[in-house]
Structure formats: C-alpha cells, structure tokens
Design an enzyme around this catalytic site. Sequence first.
Site, short mmCIF file in Angstrom:
data_model
loop_
_atom_site.label_atom_id
_atom_site.label_comp_id
_atom_site.label_asym_id
_atom_site.label_seq_id
_atom_site.Cartn_x
_atom_site.Cartn_y
_atom_site.Cartn_z
NE ARG A 151 35.63 33.94 15.86
CZ ARG A 151 35.16 32.71 15.96
NH1 ARG A 151 34.25 32.40 16.87
NH2 ARG A 151 35.57 31.77 15.14
CD1 TRP B 85 23.96 30.58 24.07
CD2 TRP B 85 23.64 30.46 26.28
NE1 TRP B 85 25.17 30.34 24.66
CE2 TRP B 85 25.01 30.27 26.01
CE3 TRP B 85 23.21 30.42 27.60
CZ2 TRP B 85 25.96 30.05 27.02
CZ3 TRP B 85 24.14 30.19 28.61
CH2 TRP B 85 25.50 30.01 28.32
CG ASN C 225 25.03 27.65 17.38
OD1 ASN C 225 25.88 26.82 17.64
ND2 ASN C 225 25.16 28.90 17.76
NE ARG D 298 26.52 24.28 16.74
CZ ARG D 298 27.44 24.27 15.77
NH1 ARG D 298 27.57 23.20 15.01
NH2 ARG D 298 28.22 25.31 15.59
CG ASP E 162 31.28 26.85 22.00
OD1 ASP E 162 30.90 27.65 22.88
OD2 ASP E 162 31.21 27.11 20.78
CD GLU F 218 33.22 35.41 23.51
OE1 GLU F 218 32.56 34.45 23.09
OE2 GLU F 218 34.39 35.66 23.15
#
Length: 543
Positions: free
Chosen positions: A152, A159, A196, A205, A312, A496
């Site tokens: 996705r 990062w 981001n 952000r 998150d 991931e």
Amino acid sequence: MRPLYFTSLSFAALLCAACSSQPPATWGYMDAKERANLPPDQAYPELFEAVQNNQLFTDQKHFVDALPTRDPSKIRAEYLARRDNSDFDLETFVKDNFIESGAAQSPAPKPGAPIQEHIDSLWPVLSRTYRQVPPYSSLLPLPQPYVVPGGRFREMYYWDSYFTMLGLEQSGDQAQVRQMTDNFAYMIDTYGYIPNGNRTYYLSRSQPPFFAYMVQLQAHIEGDQAFGRYLPQLQKEYAYWMQGAEGLKPGAAAQHVVKLADGSVLNRYWDARSTPRQESWLQDVKTAEQASNRPRQEVWRDLRAGAESGWDFSSRWLGDGQNLASIRTTSIVPVDLNSLLYHLERTIAKACETVQNTPCVQAYGQRADRRQRAIEQHLWNADAGFYVDYDWQQHRQRPQLTAATLFPLYTGLASADHANRTAEAVRDGLLRPGGIATTQVSNGQQWDEPNGWAPLQWVAVEGLDRYGHTALAQQIGTRFLQQVHNLYRKEDKLVEKYDVSGRGDGGGGGEYELQDGFGWTNGVTLKLLSKYGARSSATTVGE
C-alpha cells in the site's frame, strides 16, 4: 523544478488553511494548477468524508491515493449537486471520476532462489520515477528515481528510505543512493524540511530525521566532500526541527521544541494539522470519539504526531499504555528523536569542518554537547539502567523499556557505563527468539510486542557493536535473519514487520494488513547477511 503546489500561495498559508477540514478561504481564488495539488480532504471535502465514512474501500489510504480524472473543483460541484438525488450511487460516482491506485506488487522468487537474489530482483520493481506527476494527483514530484517500500506504500517515505538505501549500497547500486539523497535534499530546498512521504497529505509533518545518516552514507561512498555539498540542507532541516526555540520559556513547548524547567531544550514529535489523518480518516474520527474527555483536535494532533514518529502506533505514546484514545505523543520527549538530532548536530559540525568554517564547527558542537547532557540528565533512568522517554507536561520519566533505548548507543552519545547497563537491560527484557521486540507491552498496536521491525534490529546491532557488545549484537542480528529466512522459505516474500516471539510469522496489529515488499526489510537483511553471513543460518529461532 517547482511543484505546482506553490505557484502563488505560500506553503505556510496553505498549512494554516489546512488546520480546518474545509478548503482554504482563498480556494475560490486559486487557479487550476493550485487547486490540482490540494490534499483530497481540502479539494473535495464532502465527497472525501462520504467515501471514508461509508468505507467504500477497506483501506482508508486507497481513496486519497486515487487519481481524479478531471478538475477536482468540477468533481466536487457535481457531487454536491447530485448527492441528494434518489438515484445517486456513491460507488459508481467514484468509479466514474477516479482512477484507483494499485498496490506495488512484488514478484514471487524463482524456485530455490537465494534471498539475496530475490531482494536484488525487487529493487527495479519497487523503483519509481515521477519528475512530473499527473494533474490532480496527491503525489509530489521528485527530480530523481526512488524506491518505495511496497504494498500500500506507493510513495517514498523518509526514514524507511535510509534503511532501503543501505541495501541499495550493499547491492552495488551507488547511483541510486546518490539519487535518493538528492531527492531528500530537493525536498528540504522546496518545503523547508522532509515530509513524511511525497504526498500532499503528508506535507504537515516529517519523520525521524535520518537525512544526516543518508549524507554520511554518501560520504562513505564518495568521500567527505559529500558533507560540504549537503551542508545547506542539513542546516535547513535542523532549523525546521528547532523552529520556535528562541525565546521559549521554561516549561513551555512550541512546535517540535520543548524547554524543560531547568532550561534544557529537547524535541518532540508534532504535526502542523489537528484534523484526522486523511489516510486513516475514519479510524481517527472513531478514536477521538472514544476520548470523550479531551478535545478532538488534541487527539488528532497526537495521532498525527505519532505518525511522524514512525511508531504509529505504540504504547510509548499512550497515557494508559493500552488504549489508543489515551494517546499523548506531543507531551512526550522521545529518546530516539533526540538522539537523532544529536547526530544531526554532530554531522553539521563535521560538514562545517570540511568547508573550514570554524565558528560553525564550534556552534554545532556546543549544541550537541548541550543536548547530550540534557539526554543524560532527563532521559537516563539510573534505577532501571536504560534510556527512557520523558513526559514534559507531567515532569516525570516514562519508565517503559523499548527498543528506542538503543538510539543513544547507535548515535554514540551514551557513556560506556550507560551503554553497558542498557545492553544488559535489552538482553534481559527485549531479546526474543526472532530478534528484539519493540516493547514489552502486548496491546494490538503494531509497534508493540510481539512485533520486531527491521530498522530497530539494525539500530540495535550497530549500537551494541559500537560499544563492544558484539555477542549480543550478533544474537539479535542472526535471530532476526533466521526469522526473515523462515518466512521467506514458507511464503516467498519479505514483509514489513515480523512476530519475533518464535512462531515464525509475519507481524500483526495496527490499522492495515501486513504488507510485503518490503524496502527496509530488504535493506537490513542484506546488511545483516553481509555482516554475519553463514553464521545467520546456524542460529535457529528457538535458541
């Protein structure tokens, strides 16, 4: 090349307007190019909320990545005119006006293909080039090719990319390491910081500041002249994180900066908007509804700041450690963020040295020294023997042991004694059959037990090695490699995150299904294979 987003309105003006879920007051005065690159929740807010509320797609990110086929203002006008008609069908309307974005698919490996060969075959699949983006896309253009994580995640993330770049360098693709470093420098020049990710809805952000490590990697490839070349961008990114520090009173915070009661200046995560995240809109609305004793905007800001952290979400940010509605990210001074900013200050000093700017060397060296003292003063838990986060509003440490405790070792700011005690705490509290766990809390959040993440394994291995804890570093690295190998053999993919408890599965929890690809896992796996080689296959997950 200037993105269309900035043709006449300043970014600051748009961010100010973005504090509302409605389009900017000047929306009607924008030309077509300006409207083309508004985030979806501002370009067609009523349609956006209807699609997300009705869960037209199982993943809330899917619609914000979809491409409008014509001017968003016309789509919006037609939607408002037709939505109350008895024969109106929302799904059909979306299909008629948007092109859906497909996932970044990863090919299955050839039968029996070594994992290194499979990863090398993934880099071209995950590579993208968007010097110009289609009209009305939420994607932001970049001048050079780049690698996306996969699944996705169809855009470049901040990062994530550093750990991907480690793998590219290991694969011998030094040219793409330079290209991606240049992309991040371009974003700093264009926006004043690194978003981001390269989407319009990420512009409020950043993410953990790894640009200095990217520059360091490029210097490893070509020599110290790289430090001098990227010095302006290093300083500009630092200014972004420190904005608001001047004149700040003790006990107060402004944007990313916190001044503690003793005058120490440290940093926190922050987001310029206080609305639900567009890519997780419905989840954020529901989370705020559960926090009935808090203003919704406060909850949404903390959720967004949690997204900026990269963790998150995690019990690190939760007031009660369990429920997402208790999130209070902006109240917390994180040890990993401040360790990375220490490294940024040291890197700027190094860059100034390469251009023979002695006052600059001294100024940033002094800033790094002050930050190091503040971290040791406020983020070192002497009783427990490891580094922690600090709640600046409640004036107390948060005693939880997490993988973030290793960042002072990774960046080299820890004393030898504190590094030794931290290593002992990690071995006793976080070491698992498949590497190190992210935290000791199991609550369904993806940055908690039992999940282990590739970047945190690398930070642990490098940080522990730096202070002579090579055996523990090897344990962590080889156990994680074995975990990656086991899932690769079973399911022909890299993912991931991983369940490091010993079951040999991919990780779970969080807001979306487990994604495969996967950029930073690929990169860290190649680095660990280079570091430990055959020793990795000799370490079983059950050890």
